[in-house]
Design a protein around this motif. Structure first.
Motif, short mmCIF file in Angstrom:
data_model
loop_
_atom_site.label_atom_id
_atom_site.label_comp_id
_atom_site.label_asym_id
_atom_site.label_seq_id
_atom_site.Cartn_x
_atom_site.Cartn_y
_atom_site.Cartn_z
N SER A 1 0.45 -1.31 -0.01
CA SER A 1 -0.26 0.08 -0.02
C SER A 1 0.61 1.23 0.22
CB SER A 1 -0.77 -0.54 1.20
OG SER A 1 -1.40 1.78 1.07
N PRO A 2 0.85 1.89 -0.89
CA PRO A 2 1.03 3.32 -0.90
C PRO A 2 0.83 4.26 0.41
CG PRO A 2 -0.11 3.42 -2.81
CD PRO A 2 -0.42 2.03 -1.65
N LEU B 1 5.64 0.58 3.41
CA LEU B 1 7.16 0.83 1.87
C LEU B 1 8.22 2.41 2.74
CD1 LEU B 1 6.35 1.57 -0.95
CD2 LEU B 1 4.60 3.38 -0.53
N ARG B 2 7.39 2.69 3.78
CA ARG B 2 8.81 4.12 4.12
C ARG B 2 9.99 3.15 4.88
NH1 ARG B 2 4.08 6.20 5.88
NH2 ARG B 2 4.86 5.42 7.94
N ASP B 3 9.93 1.81 5.32
CA ASP B 3 10.81 1.33 5.65
C ASP B 3 11.33 0.66 4.32
OD1 ASP B 3 10.42 1.98 8.13
OD2 ASP B 3 9.18 0.04 8.13
N VAL B 4 11.11 -0.10 4.17
CA VAL B 4 11.66 -0.41 1.96
C VAL B 4 12.15 0.22 1.31
CG1 VAL B 4 10.97 -1.68 0.34
CG2 VAL B 4 10.22 -2.93 2.52
N VAL B 5 12.22 1.35 1.45
CA VAL B 5 12.23 1.98 0.51
C VAL B 5 13.49 3.21 0.78
CG1 VAL B 5 11.88 4.99 -1.12
CG2 VAL B 5 10.76 3.10 -0.65
N SER B 6 13.25 3.38 2.12
CA SER B 6 14.22 4.38 3.16
C SER B 6 15.77 3.52 2.77
CB SER B 6 14.11 3.96 4.38
OG SER B 6 15.10 4.82 5.24
N THR B 7 15.54 1.76 3.28
CA THR B 7 16.74 1.16 2.72
C THR B 7 16.99 0.53 1.59
OG1 THR B 7 15.19 -0.14 5.17
CG2 THR B 7 17.11 -1.71 3.88
N ILE C 1 9.51 -7.13 -4.76
CA ILE C 1 9.55 -7.46 -2.77
C ILE C 1 8.11 -7.15 -2.80
CG2 ILE C 1 9.59 -6.36 -0.76
CD1 ILE C 1 12.53 -5.57 -1.63
N VAL C 2 6.85 -8.31 -2.41
CA VAL C 2 5.74 -8.20 -1.48
C VAL C 2 5.12 -8.12 0.32
CG1 VAL C 2 3.19 -9.55 -1.35
CG2 VAL C 2 4.82 -9.98 -3.53
N CYS C 3 4.99 -6.92 0.29
CA CYS C 3 5.67 -6.53 1.85
C CYS C 3 4.14 -5.90 2.62
CB CYS C 3 6.47 -5.96 2.23
SG CYS C 3 6.74 -4.50 1.27
N ARG C 4 3.94 -5.59 3.61
CA ARG C 4 3.19 -4.74 4.53
C ARG C 4 3.65 -5.32 6.10
NH1 ARG C 4 -2.03 -5.55 6.98
NH2 ARG C 4 -1.20 -4.29 8.97
N ARG D 1 11.82 -15.67 1.77
CA ARG D 1 10.92 -14.97 2.98
C ARG D 1 12.36 -14.30 4.13
NH1 ARG D 1 10.42 -15.68 9.28
NH2 ARG D 1 8.93 -14.25 9.44
N ALA D 2 11.10 -12.55 3.99
CA ALA D 2 12.52 -12.59 4.90
C ALA D 2 11.53 -12.30 6.07
CB ALA D 2 12.37 -10.89 4.29
N PRO D 3 12.03 -12.02 7.43
CA PRO D 3 11.38 -11.23 8.58
C PRO D 3 10.83 -10.85 8.99
CG PRO D 3 13.46 -11.62 9.30
CD PRO D 3 13.59 -12.05 7.49
N THR D 4 11.19 -9.35 8.05
CA THR D 4 10.63 -8.09 7.84
C THR D 4 10.37 -7.82 6.39
OG1 THR D 4 12.87 -7.06 8.71
CG2 THR D 4 10.76 -7.63 10.06
N PRO D 5 10.03 -6.32 6.44
CA PRO D 5 9.54 -6.06 4.75
C PRO D 5 11.10 -4.75 4.56
CG PRO D 5 7.85 -4.91 5.86
CD PRO D 5 8.76 -6.35 7.15
N THR D 6 12.19 -4.57 5.65
CA THR D 6 13.68 -3.86 5.44
C THR D 6 14.37 -5.44 5.47
OG1 THR D 6 12.65 -2.78 7.86
CG2 THR D 6 14.70 -2.93 7.47
N ALA D 7 14.39 -6.13 6.12
CA ALA D 7 15.36 -7.77 5.71
C ALA D 7 15.03 -7.57 4.75
CB ALA D 7 14.60 -8.43 6.43
N ALA D 8 13.72 -7.86 3.75
CA ALA D 8 13.20 -8.20 2.48
C ALA D 8 14.16 -7.40 1.61
CB ALA D 8 11.81 -7.94 1.94
#
Length: 450
Positions: free
Chosen positions: A148-149, A154-160, A203-206, A253-260
């Protein structure tokens, strides 16, 4: 099961409560009961004491520390739960209560059942097979995100991604990740990314949440879309302890969106460190190469000379070699001459004296003839002696003097008259032939020797 007290007997309160407890535990099997938690007390020992109530009644409950520690959530006042336990009675106070073995949020039983059912179905179809998992690209040209935007994930993934490798383009495939219709939107976003082929990894995440919040990622439509995606997919749904069907079908599989995000992107710091290491190695190798080539150039420069000088050195070398060859040939000829003289001297000393050898041969021949004549005489004399001895021992010579040899019918020679029976027929061997005779002993008696 019924208990009857003996007539005129009085039982104690403890006995009464014990019988009531036994009746409850034997008459009511463990069962699931739904209601609301109230009067909750979490003791320092780790045990939980509370009441389970609905609109019309309530019952006291106890859940011991070992069971509480296994809960995936923390019980709270007012929480709607479903619990499984044994109906019993606390004898010390006579309190009717439930000893709780399991507890789940109200409605979670159906969700867990659906989760396990779909998991078993997809596993049987081979969607979880590790052999079908694809490796993630080490250096993707672009990275896609399905979420979701408005999601914090999403902010965590983009920041990483910006921190690790800001040069990689990021493409968002928006989808609602919670609520009605969210599963269909996630599945459509995954398929859309696969059709466009704009990215190398998806990446499929939430973020985290309850099982109801994450349920979109447990839907079959999402699982099949992720499994069919032509793009390698990473599932980063929830926190480390959360597992969804999407985790099992994804390539990683990643444990968190940041890890993904960390899984799909190379680290800029790490790459820079590798580049710096390679740069230093290249500089050292280039420095060694330049040094080697410089030394080789100096060596070749020292070897470079005028052709005339080179010819003069070659003439001098040839002259020296010719002189050495002549000295060696002269010495060799002298050695061969002395060796020939020495061999001739030895040959002269060892030449045989033919006259002396002939005289020695004549003497040896004369001695041989005499020795042969002497040997012949001695052997003839010995032969005559042996012949005379043989003649003296010849039985026929004895017969010639008038003796006879008496033999039985079987050819046995008779040595004594005692060997013969009266009227026995015998053979007589004479010097000039043989004949037969019949033994006649006087008056049938054996004759005696004379």
């Amino acid at each position: 099961m019924f208990f009857t007290a003996p007539q005129n007997d009085v039982i104690s309160v403890s006995s009464l409560n014990r019988m009531a407890r036994d009746l409850l535990e034997s008459g009511l099997p463990p069962m699931w009961i739904g209601g609301e938690i109230s009067n909750l007390t979490l003791a320092a020992s780790g045990h939980a004491y509370f009441s389970l109530k609905d609109g019309g009644a309530q019952v006291r409950c106890v859940m011991f520390r070992g069971k509480v520690s296994q809960l995936p959530f923390r019980p709270a006042e007012g929480m709607q739960v479903e619990l499984k336990g044994t109906v019993t009675l606390y004898e010390a106070r006579g309190d009717f209560q439930i000893n709780v073995d399991q507890m789940r949020s109200a409605g979670l039983g159906r969700l867990y059942e659906a989760f396990e059912k779909l998991k078993a179905k997809l596993q049987a179809e081979g969607l979880f097979n590790p052999a079908n998992k694809r490796p993630l690209p080490a250096h993707p040209a672009a990275i896609g995100i399905v979420t979701s935007p408005a999601a914090a994930a999403l902010r965590d993934v983009v920041s990483t991604l910006r921190r690790r490798m800001p040069g990689i383009p990021v493409i968002l495939y928006p989808a609602q990740v919670q609520g009605e219709g969210s599963a269909q939107q996630v599945a459509d976003a995954v398929r859309r990314a696969g059709e466009r082929r704009e990215v190398d990894v998806l990446i499929v995440c939430r973020g985290g949440g309850s099982i109801e919040d994450l349920w979109s990622f447990n839907e079959e439509i999402v699982a099949r879309a992720v499994a069919a995606s032509p793009i390698p997919t990473v599932s980063g749904v929830g926190h480390e302890t959360d597992f969804t069907i999407c985790d099992f079908v994804a390539d990683k599989r990643a444990p968190t969106p940041t890890a993904a995000a960390e899984l799909v992107s190379p680290s800029r710091e790490h790459l820079n460190a590798q580049l710096e290491t390679a740069k230093r190695g290249l500089e050292r190798a280039l420095g060694r190469l330049l040094t080697d080539k410089s030394q080789q150039l100096d060596y070749l420069a020292r070897r470079l000379a005028h052709p005339g000088e080179k010819l003069q050195r070659q003439r001098e070398t040839l002259q020296r070699q010719q002189e050495r060859l002549q000295r060696r040939l002269s010495g060799l000829f002298e050695q061969r001459r002395w060796a020939l003289q020495l061999a001739d001297s030895k040959l002269q000393r060892r030449r045989p004296d033919l006259v002396h050898a002939a005289q020695a041969m004549d003497r040896l021949q004369t001695r041989l003839q005499r020795a042969r004549q002497d040997l012949l005489i001695r052997q003839t004399q010995k032969l005559d002696t042996l012949a005379a001895t043989l003649l003296a021992l010849n039985p026929e010579a004895v017969l010639a003097r008038g003796y006879a040899i008496v033999q039985k019918q079987d050819g046995t020679a008779v040595k004594s008259p005692k060997e013969l029976r009266n009227h026995e027929r015998v053979s007589l061997l004479l010097a000039e032939g043989s004949t037969e005779a019949v033994i006649d002993h006087p008056q049938g008696a054996q004759p005696s020797l004379f």
